[in-house]
Design a protein around this motif. Structure first.
Motif, PDB file in Angstrom:
ATOM      1  N   ASP A   1       3.597  16.654   8.633  1.00  0.00           N
ATOM      2  CA  ASP A   1       4.077  15.323   8.958  1.00  0.00           C
ATOM      3  C   ASP A   1       5.107  14.911   7.914  1.00  0.00           C
ATOM      4  OD1 ASP A   1       2.476  12.083   9.701  1.00  0.00           O
ATOM      5  OD2 ASP A   1       4.582  12.693   9.643  1.00  0.00           O
TER       6      ASP A   1
ATOM      7  N   PHE B   1      -2.316   3.100   5.200  1.00  0.00           N
ATOM      8  CA  PHE B   1      -2.925   2.193   4.238  1.00  0.00           C
ATOM      9  C   PHE B   1      -2.556   0.760   4.570  1.00  0.00           C
ATOM     10  CE2 PHE B   1      -4.809   4.383   0.579  1.00  0.00           C
ATOM     11  CZ  PHE B   1      -4.396   5.679   0.789  1.00  0.00           C
ATOM     12  N   GLY B   2      -3.458  -0.151   4.243  1.00  0.00           N
ATOM     13  CA  GLY B   2      -3.119  -1.558   4.266  1.00  0.00           C
ATOM     14  C   GLY B   2      -2.324  -1.924   3.022  1.00  0.00           C
TER      15      GLY B   2
ATOM     16  N   PHE C   1     -11.648   4.324   5.160  1.00  0.00           N
ATOM     17  CA  PHE C   1     -11.814   4.437   3.712  1.00  0.00           C
ATOM     18  C   PHE C   1     -11.482   3.099   3.044  1.00  0.00           C
ATOM     19  CE2 PHE C   1     -11.745   9.101   3.861  1.00  0.00           C
ATOM     20  CZ  PHE C   1     -11.019   9.353   5.005  1.00  0.00           C
TER      21      PHE C   1
ATOM     22  N   PHE D   1      -7.628  -1.159  -1.434  1.00  0.00           N
ATOM     23  CA  PHE D   1      -6.840  -0.736  -0.277  1.00  0.00           C
ATOM     24  C   PHE D   1      -7.750  -0.171   0.810  1.00  0.00           C
ATOM     25  CE2 PHE D   1      -2.607  -1.105  -1.999  1.00  0.00           C
ATOM     26  CZ  PHE D   1      -2.764  -0.933  -3.364  1.00  0.00           C
TER      27      PHE D   1
ATOM     28  N   LEU E   1      -8.640  15.545   7.286  1.00  0.00           N
ATOM     29  CA  LEU E   1      -9.355  14.317   7.599  1.00  0.00           C
ATOM     30  C   LEU E   1     -10.322  13.890   6.500  1.00  0.00           C
ATOM     31  CD1 LEU E   1     -10.084  14.924  11.385  1.00  0.00           C
ATOM     32  CD2 LEU E   1      -8.139  13.781  10.321  1.00  0.00           C
TER      33      LEU E   1
ATOM     34  N   TYR F   1     -10.209   2.345  -0.877  1.00  0.00           N
ATOM     35  CA  TYR F   1      -9.841   2.865  -2.184  1.00  0.00           C
ATOM     36  C   TYR F   1      -9.681   1.691  -3.145  1.00  0.00           C
ATOM     37  CZ  TYR F   1      -8.803   7.530  -0.330  1.00  0.00           C
ATOM     38  OH  TYR F   1      -8.895   8.769   0.234  1.00  0.00           O
TER      39      TYR F   1
ATOM     40  N   ILE G   1      -7.599   6.840   9.066  1.00  0.00           N
ATOM     41  CA  ILE G   1      -7.045   8.046   9.677  1.00  0.00           C
ATOM     42  C   ILE G   1      -7.358   7.983  11.160  1.00  0.00           C
ATOM     43  CG2 ILE G   1      -7.149  10.551   9.873  1.00  0.00           C
ATOM     44  CD1 ILE G   1      -7.863  10.720   6.961  1.00  0.00           C
TER      45      ILE G   1
ATOM     46  N   PHE H   1     -17.201   8.080   8.405  1.00  0.00           N
ATOM     47  CA  PHE H   1     -16.753   9.055   9.401  1.00  0.00           C
ATOM     48  C   PHE H   1     -17.529   8.881  10.701  1.00  0.00           C
ATOM     49  CE2 PHE H   1     -14.070  10.386   6.359  1.00  0.00           C
ATOM     50  CZ  PHE H   1     -14.130  11.666   5.825  1.00  0.00           C
TER      51      PHE H   1
ATOM     52  N   ASN I   1      -4.966  11.961  13.398  1.00  0.00           N
ATOM     53  CA  ASN I   1      -4.536  12.788  12.267  1.00  0.00           C
ATOM     54  C   ASN I   1      -3.497  12.122  11.383  1.00  0.00           C
ATOM     55  OD1 ASN I   1      -6.245  14.961  12.806  1.00  0.00           O
ATOM     56  ND2 ASN I   1      -4.838  15.763  14.341  1.00  0.00           N
ATOM     57  N   ARG I   2      -3.294  10.826  11.500  1.00  0.00           N
ATOM     58  CA  ARG I   2      -2.343  10.132  10.651  1.00  0.00           C
ATOM     59  C   ARG I   2      -3.069   9.104   9.805  1.00  0.00           C
ATOM     60  NH1 ARG I   2       3.635   8.977  12.872  1.00  0.00           N
ATOM     61  NH2 ARG I   2       4.271  11.151  12.959  1.00  0.00           N
ATOM     62  N   LEU I   3      -2.710   9.061   8.540  1.00  0.00           N
ATOM     63  CA  LEU I   3      -3.316   8.122   7.613  1.00  0.00           C
ATOM     64  C   LEU I   3      -2.399   6.933   7.402  1.00  0.00           C
ATOM     65  CD1 LEU I   3      -5.515   7.460   5.439  1.00  0.00           C
ATOM     66  CD2 LEU I   3      -4.038   8.623   3.827  1.00  0.00           C
TER      67      LEU I   3
ATOM     68  N   LYS J   1     -16.452   5.558   2.267  1.00  0.00           N
ATOM     69  CA  LYS J   1     -15.825   6.108   3.464  1.00  0.00           C
ATOM     70  C   LYS J   1     -16.791   6.030   4.643  1.00  0.00           C
ATOM     71  CE  LYS J   1     -17.423  10.747   2.312  1.00  0.00           C
ATOM     72  NZ  LYS J   1     -17.071  12.108   1.894  1.00  0.00           N
TER      73      LYS J   1
ATOM     74  N   GLY K   1       0.819  -1.199   0.000  1.00  0.00           N
ATOM     75  CA  GLY K   1       0.000   0.000   0.000  1.00  0.00           C
ATOM     76  C   GLY K   1       0.854   1.251   0.000  1.00  0.00           C
ATOM     77  N   PRO K   2       0.251   2.392  -0.342  1.00  0.00           N
ATOM     78  CA  PRO K   2       0.995   3.656  -0.306  1.00  0.00           C
ATOM     79  C   PRO K   2       1.511   3.950   1.097  1.00  0.00           C
ATOM     80  CG  PRO K   2      -1.095   3.918  -1.473  1.00  0.00           C
ATOM     81  CD  PRO K   2      -1.134   2.571  -0.806  1.00  0.00           C
TER      82      PRO K   2
ATOM     83  N   ASN L   1     -11.382   7.688  11.022  1.00  0.00           N
ATOM     84  CA  ASN L   1     -12.079   7.818   9.748  1.00  0.00           C
ATOM     85  C   ASN L   1     -11.580   6.678   8.868  1.00  0.00           C
ATOM     86  OD1 ASN L   1     -13.266  10.155  10.685  1.00  0.00           O
ATOM     87  ND2 ASN L   1     -11.999  11.538   9.481  1.00  0.00           N
TER      88      ASN L   1
ATOM     89  N   GLN M   1       3.250  15.288   4.419  1.00  0.00           N
ATOM     90  CA  GLN M   1       1.934  15.907   4.345  1.00  0.00           C
ATOM     91  C   GLN M   1       2.077  17.397   4.567  1.00  0.00           C
ATOM     92  OE1 GLN M   1      -1.007  14.230   7.004  1.00  0.00           O
ATOM     93  NE2 GLN M   1      -2.277  16.071   6.964  1.00  0.00           N
TER      94      GLN M   1
END
Lengths: 113, 111
Positions: free
Chosen positions: A56, B101-102, B34, B90, A99, B36, B94, B51, B97-99, B49, A42-43, B32, A48
């Motif tokens: 970040d 991905f799997g 998602f 994918f 977000l 994709y 979040i 929330f 505040n950090r995202l 998504k 994954g990405p 949050n 950021q």
């Protein structure tokens, strides 16, 4: 429909050379992201931005990678010097706010030889 | 740091079969969520998504996902897949505040 633009789409460079990628987010999107995606994974977030400020960059290899978004619009990601292990897809994404859902560009496929 | 787990990286199924892709995350606070999708040769795009509110969310192309807070899961489902659903999927979370991905699920639908 508005899209995130990235260039170049493909880049081949020799190790120890410098390389730069450009991203133009969707108009009005305050948050911009750079990701690296290795095949089969994954990405991974590199950096950021919120407007022109970095919020970040904990995963950015700062000894060789740098990123800027001087006017809070488009952004450049640079690698100097490039290493073989940097070969990957580099993705840019933007969102209205931190977000919210992200919109991705087509990516730049980097090959380091 | 939070993490996102997707199992069964490669999934092969026939048209009209049902699809379920698992997603588990490690962050314990408000999240949050998602999903994709990346179709062959195309950009990553948002499928759906979550929330807040109804934990069963519906996305594009007949996909849905259910948020189960107690299980830290956000599984994706589609009752009857089509050949055009061949793609990589994918899950992303979040939290704080950090995202993250799997690693993705490569889904191949055989006509």
């Amino acid at each position: 429909e508005a899209e995130v633009a990235q260039s170049p789409r493909y880049k081949i460079t020799e190790k120890s050379q410098a390389v730069a990628f450009w991203c133009d987010p969707i108009s009005g999107h305050a948050t911009l992201y750079w990701y690296r995606q290795i095949l089969g994974q994954g990405p991974e977030l590199l950096v950021q931005f919120q407007d022109e400020s970095v919020v970040d960059d904990s995963q950015l290899p700062k000894d060789r990678f740098s990123a800027e978004r001087l006017k809070g619009v488009d952004s450049t990601l640079k690698i100097q010097p490039a290493e073989l292990g940097d070969s990957a897809m580099y993705l840019c994404a933007s969102s209205l706010a931190a977000l919210h859902e992200q919109y991705f560009g087509p990516g730049t496929r980097l090959t380091v030889t | 740091a939070q993490s996102v787990s997707q199992h069964n990286h490669h999934v092969i199924l026939s048209e009209a079969a049902s699809l379920e892709l698992g997603c588990n995350y490690s962050y314990g606070g408000t999240v949050n969520l998602f999903w994709y999708v990346q179709y062959p040769g195309q950009h990553l795009q948002l499928l759906l998504k979550y929330f807040s509110g109804d934990p069963l969310v519906k996305g594009i192309k007949g996909f849905e996902a259910e948020f189960i807070k107690s299980k830290f899961s956000f599984n994706l489902r589609k009752p009857s897949v089509q050949w055009s659903d061949t793609a990589e999927y994918f899950c992303a979370v979040i939290g704080n505040n950090r995202l993250a991905f799997g690693k993705g699920n490569q889904v191949v639908v055989i006509p």
